[in-house]
Scaffold this motif. Structure first.
Motif, short mmCIF file in Angstrom:
data_model
loop_
_atom_site.label_atom_id
_atom_site.label_comp_id
_atom_site.label_asym_id
_atom_site.label_seq_id
_atom_site.Cartn_x
_atom_site.Cartn_y
_atom_site.Cartn_z
N ARG A 147 0.75 -1.26 -0.17
CA ARG A 147 0.09 0.21 0.05
C ARG A 147 0.81 1.34 -0.09
NH1 ARG A 147 0.23 -2.46 4.94
NH2 ARG A 147 0.94 -1.02 6.57
N ALA A 148 2.10 1.02 0.00
CA ALA A 148 2.94 2.46 0.00
C ALA A 148 2.82 3.43 -0.88
CB ALA A 148 4.60 1.69 0.31
N GLU A 149 2.58 2.98 -1.87
CA GLU A 149 2.23 3.94 -3.23
C GLU A 149 1.50 5.16 -3.04
OE1 GLU A 149 2.60 1.95 -6.89
OE2 GLU A 149 4.86 1.11 -6.46
N LEU A 150 0.22 4.71 -2.32
CA LEU A 150 -0.86 5.37 -2.39
C LEU A 150 -0.86 6.74 -1.69
CD1 LEU A 150 -3.68 3.01 -2.22
CD2 LEU A 150 -3.36 4.46 -4.05
N PRO A 151 -0.09 6.58 -0.30
CA PRO A 151 0.02 7.82 0.66
C PRO A 151 1.06 8.90 -0.12
CG PRO A 151 0.08 5.72 1.87
CD PRO A 151 0.04 5.26 0.56
N ILE A 152 1.85 8.27 -1.04
CA ILE A 152 3.09 9.28 -1.54
C ILE A 152 2.09 10.03 -2.51
CG2 ILE A 152 4.79 9.40 -3.17
CD1 ILE A 152 5.62 6.49 -1.87
N ALA A 153 1.27 9.63 -3.29
CA ALA A 153 0.58 10.39 -4.30
C ALA A 153 -0.30 11.47 -3.35
CB ALA A 153 -0.27 9.74 -5.33
N GLY A 154 -0.95 10.79 -2.25
CA GLY A 154 -1.86 11.55 -1.50
C GLY A 154 -1.12 12.84 -0.98
N LEU A 155 0.03 12.73 -0.48
CA LEU A 155 0.74 13.95 -0.10
C LEU A 155 0.79 15.07 -1.04
CD1 LEU A 155 4.38 12.96 1.69
CD2 LEU A 155 2.12 14.29 2.60
N TRP A 156 1.09 14.52 -2.49
CA TRP A 156 1.21 15.55 -3.46
C TRP A 156 -0.24 16.20 -3.91
CZ3 TRP A 156 5.57 17.34 -6.03
CH2 TRP A 156 6.72 16.85 -5.78
N VAL A 157 -1.05 15.32 -3.65
CA VAL A 157 -2.64 15.95 -3.75
C VAL A 157 -2.86 17.02 -2.87
CG1 VAL A 157 -4.91 15.15 -4.24
CG2 VAL A 157 -3.07 13.96 -5.42
N ASP A 158 -2.49 16.68 -1.74
CA ASP A 158 -2.83 17.45 -0.67
C ASP A 158 -2.30 18.99 -0.83
OD1 ASP A 158 -4.34 15.81 0.73
OD2 ASP A 158 -3.02 15.04 2.09
N TYR A 159 -0.91 18.87 -1.23
CA TYR A 159 -0.03 20.03 -1.33
C TYR A 159 -0.79 20.89 -2.78
CZ TYR A 159 3.55 23.39 -2.41
OH TYR A 159 4.70 24.30 -2.77
N MET A 160 -1.13 20.01 -3.78
CA MET A 160 -1.95 20.86 -4.89
C MET A 160 -3.02 21.60 -4.33
SD MET A 160 -4.31 19.29 -7.76
CE MET A 160 -5.42 19.33 -6.20
N GLY A 161 -3.76 20.77 -3.35
CA GLY A 161 -4.94 21.46 -3.01
C GLY A 161 -5.00 22.65 -2.22
#
Length: 827
Positions: free
Chosen positions: A796-810
């Motif tokens: 499951r490690a890859e999903l939280p990484i993308a989540g960080l970038w999406v949060d920052y984008m928001g």
């Protein structure tokens, strides 16, 4: 497994390719650290030659040695090389080489990122050297103040080489900073808690965090000035709402922390070498750590120290003068701790100790003159004179070069496995010390007599002839001494005598391995109980070699290490490193094509190069991970750990976190520039405001909120064993809505070339759009990984990484839309 068999298997697993091809494909921190150091000292030699050309020109009045144009290129390139191509890369090289060995790990967190950073450094530095060979080197000073460096007064390509080349090189610094930060926090031997870390690791951690927060303002300033030169967006043109002081603020937001970014690693060398030379332990370990952290914080409040003569308000003068004086306190704490260490020990005046004593004498003098120029009335008199140049060299040469030479001789047996043979170092030290003080004491003197800095000639009637001649002679004496150091170091590789494993009797872990070091560092990863691990357990090197630690048995030819909890230093998870590859070199070359296309005005090719970088980055990460759940595996000493791909906060998550910290500082600097121009610059308010749109504002904010919600939906569904595709689709839809809102903003901004307000909004929109495209690519990548079976409830490690970038984008998108729309709505 027997010791020799273990050694041979580990050597085969961790070895680089043989011959010269190995230098292009290696991802070993030992190889890359050496490459950084060799390259940085090559640039140091080039910068030294330029310094001698400058001193040759100034040795006599009305000299015809070079003309003003070449002289401007010489002093610009000298400062640029020493600051950007020597000092910081030398720290990076030393830290990259030493830290895994000091921390009890087999490599740094991201070996391929280290290689990518090196090649960006080598290619970017080469770009600057080529400009000098072609006679079109930067000539606006290493500080590049506009309007001198703007399109009106510097129409050629010289300034573009600096702006683009330095930005290219800074990729290396940012990569190293992320690498070192994560490695120090997570990649340590079990049991090595933060209070048991080697003092050099603390200094490296503080320095890396300073790079992450200090370099983005310079990167932003370079981008804005290049955009102004290339496309006419008027950030620094007062007649169109810009202000040249914005550059000074952005530059010195980097420039004064840069002084301490250079000093702190050298202080780490002092704190490491001095106790060994004094045959004792470091006095005041906790106080020194606290002083280094305090120095880092205070250094970011001093940037206006360099702008006292620009007409800032008196309240600002008083504040920054007081802050500039206060910074002497943590520096003094370190100095007194070092003196106390010498007092309680028995100093052995071997060569590293001589250079440390040279540091004391020189740096303290530089610090005293620093306090002098922190006092506003004195600074008004000394500003832009040779006195300031001399102060800078006392701080940087005294505070960096002397400690680095001490460290070079101290770790030379580790690099080479040999001891010095000809003993040239002592004579070299005398020449360097005498030559340096002869050069720059005289420069203090002539500065107080009124000689301006950066002048290319002067008249005999000025009365500076004898002093300048003394300074030039001293400079050549110093150069002879440095040349002798180079000769001795090179000879040590060929004719030195075999050195014992720990010739200095140090207690730190890097001496608990054979020298020169093996490819894998440690045959097994040790359990640490004390700060000076070798002194605490003299049998530790033998026990490591026998495999009495973690990961002692090689498995499936995998390059394995483990991470620890950042605070408790308990084993956390297993990391499997990638093998040798030329992908980092290829990716840095394509990155260089992007910068080169901008330099030579082939703007149509820049998107092609960026697409190439994106494709290679996707290829880079696609090779990671696996399609089977591995579960926990035994790592020795009765401990079983999961793999990095099967945890929530994998190495990629930590790297993204600190990269986004730097990214946030860059964006914060952009907001600072907007606020500065809005409140200070002439020509405000603009002729016309951006026309707000409630639909765009509400839609963009809604998309910025929906996208993170979609990522959380995907993460929860995956943890429960379901499909993450629905959540990814929701996140993708939110990201696309944000992209539409930001593109609409950019299209509706009044002509960016008409006013700095328009230009700033346009650049903000572009920044936001770029940080929408990155998560969009990540989401597409994740969708492909899910469909190919690389993601499961355990993996499951890859999903939280993308989540960080999406949060920052928001967050970024909401701030940009608010800055663009709210002023118009308020009016």
């Amino acid at each position: 497994m027997r010791t020799l068999e273990r050694h041979r298997r580990l050597q085969a697993i961790w070895a680089s390719e043989p011959g010269w091809k190995g230098w292009t494909s290696t991802v070993s921190h030992t190889d890359l650290g050496r490459m950084f150091l060799v390259t940085s000292f090559f640039f140091f030699a080039v910068g030294g030659v330029l310094a001698m050309l400058i001193r040759a020109q100034l040795a006599t009045p009305n000299s015809a040695f070079v003309g003003p144009e070449l002289y401007s290129q010489f002093f610009t390139m000298h400062g640029t090389i020493m600051m950007f191509l020597f000092a910081i890369p030398t720290f990076e090289g030393l830290a990259i080489y030493l830290l895994p060995k000091m921390l009890g790990s087999r490599d740094l967190a991201y070996p391929r990122l280290t290689a990518y950073g090196y090649w960006c450094y080598a290619f970017g530095g080469s770009m600057l050297l080529i400009s000098m060979v072609l006679g079109i080197a930067p000539n606006g000073g290493w500080f590049m103040y506009p309007p001198l460096t703007g399109p009106l007064y510097s129409p050629g390509i010289n300034t573009d080489f600096w702006l683009i080349g330095i930005t290219f090189v800074e990729i290396s610094a940012m990569a190293a900073a992320v690498e070192l930060t994560v490695s120090i926090l997570r990649y340590r031997a079990p049991g090595m808690t933060l209070d048991k870390m080697p003092i050099f690791a603390w200094y490296a951690l503080v320095t890396a965090l300073m790079i992450l927060t200090g370099f983005p303002p310079l990167i932003l300033g370079s981008i804005l000035l290049e955009v102004e030169r290339a496309f006419g967006l008027p950030f620094f043109q007062a007649e169109l709402g810009g202000d040249s002081l914005l550059w000074q603020h952005l530059f010195w937001l980097f420039g004064h922390p840069e002084v301490y970014i250079i000093f702190l690693p050298a202080a780490g060398v002092i704190s490491t070498v001095l106790p060994v030379m004094c045959r004792t332990t470091l006095l005041g370990y906790g106080w020194i750590v606290a002083a280094a952290v305090a120095l880092a914080f205070l250094s970011f409040g001093l940037w206006v120290h360099h702008m006292f003569t620009t007409g800032i308000p008196h309240m600002g003068l008083a504040f920054f003068s007081a802050a500039s004086t206060l910074v002497a306190v943590p520096t003094g704490v370190q100095i007194f701790a070092w003196i106390g260490t010498m007092w309680k020990g028995r100093p052995d005046l071997r060569l590293p100790m001589l250079h440390i004593l040279g540091f004391f004498a020189t740096f303290v003098m530089g610090g005293l003159t620093g306090v002098m120029v922190a006092v506003v009335p004195f600074d008004w008199q000394a500003h832009d004179t040779a006195f300031i140049t001399a102060h800078l060299h006392y701080v940087l040469f005294g505070g960096f070069v002397f400690p680095i030479l001490a460290g070079l001789y101290y770790w030379l047996p580790h690099f080479t496995g040999r001891r010095r043979f000809f003993r040239l170092g002592e004579v070299a030290f005398v020449l360097i010390f005498v030559g340096f003080h002869g050069t720059f004491l005289a420069m203090h003197w002539v500065g107080l007599l009124g000689q301006r800095r950066r002048i290319w000639t002067y008249e005999a009637s000025d009365g500076w002839t004898v002093i300048n001649l003394i300074s030039s002679v001293g400079g050549f004496i110093m150069a002879f001494g440095l040349a002798m150091v180079l000769i001795e170091v090179v000879m040590a590789f060929w004719v030195g005598r075999r050195s014992p494993r720990n010739p200095w009797g140090s207690g730190s872990l890097e001496w608990a391995m054979p020298t020169p070091p093996t490819n894998y560092n440690f045959a097994s990863l040790p359990q640490i109980r004390a700060r000076d691990a070798v002194h605490d357990d003299p049998a530790l090197p033998a026990r490591i070699a026998r495999g009495e630690g973690y990961l002692a048995t090689p498995r499936d030819d995998r390059r394995e290490t483990l991470t620890v909890d950042a605070g408790r230093a308990t084993p956390d998870y297993i990391v499997v490193y990638p093998g040798n590859t030329r992908l980092p070199m290829l990716m840095s070359a394509v990155t260089g094509l992007f910068f080169l296309s901008i330099l030579i005005k082939l703007y149509w090719f820049a998107p092609v190069a960026l697409a190439g970088v994106a494709a290679l980055a996707l290829r880079w990460v696609w090779a990671l991970g696996h399609r089977d759940d591995l579960g926990s595996e035994d790592v020795g000493l009765g401990v079983s750990l999961p793999h990095a791909g099967e945890v929530d906060r994998a190495p990629g998550w930590w790297g993204s976190l600190f990269l986004l910290v730097a990214n946030a500082v860059l964006f914060g600097s952009l907001l600072f520039g907007y606020a500065f121009l809005f409140t200070v610059a002439p020509g405000w308010p603009p002729p016309e405001w951006f026309q707000p749109s409630l639909v765009e504002l509400a839609g963009g904010i809604a998309g910025a909120m929906v996208a993170p919600m979609g990522m959380r939906l995907a993460i929860r569904a995956n943890r429960r064993g379901g499909s993450a595709m629905t959540g990814l689709a929701v996140a993708g839809a939110g990201v696309l809505v944000v992209l539409v809102a930001l593109v609409a903003l950019m299209l509706r901004v009044p002509p960016p070339t008409g006013h700095a307000y328009n230009a700033t909004l346009f650049v903000m929109g572009g920044y936001g759009a770029a940080h929408v495209i990155i998560p969009l690519l990540m989401l597409g990548f994740l969708a492909a990984r899910v469909s190919r079976g690389f993601v499961s409830a355990r993996r499951r490690a890859e999903l939280p990484i993308a989540g960080l970038w999406v949060d920052y984008m928001g967050v970024v998108a909401i701030l940009i839309l608010a800055v663009a729309h709210l002023p118009g709505l308020a009016s």
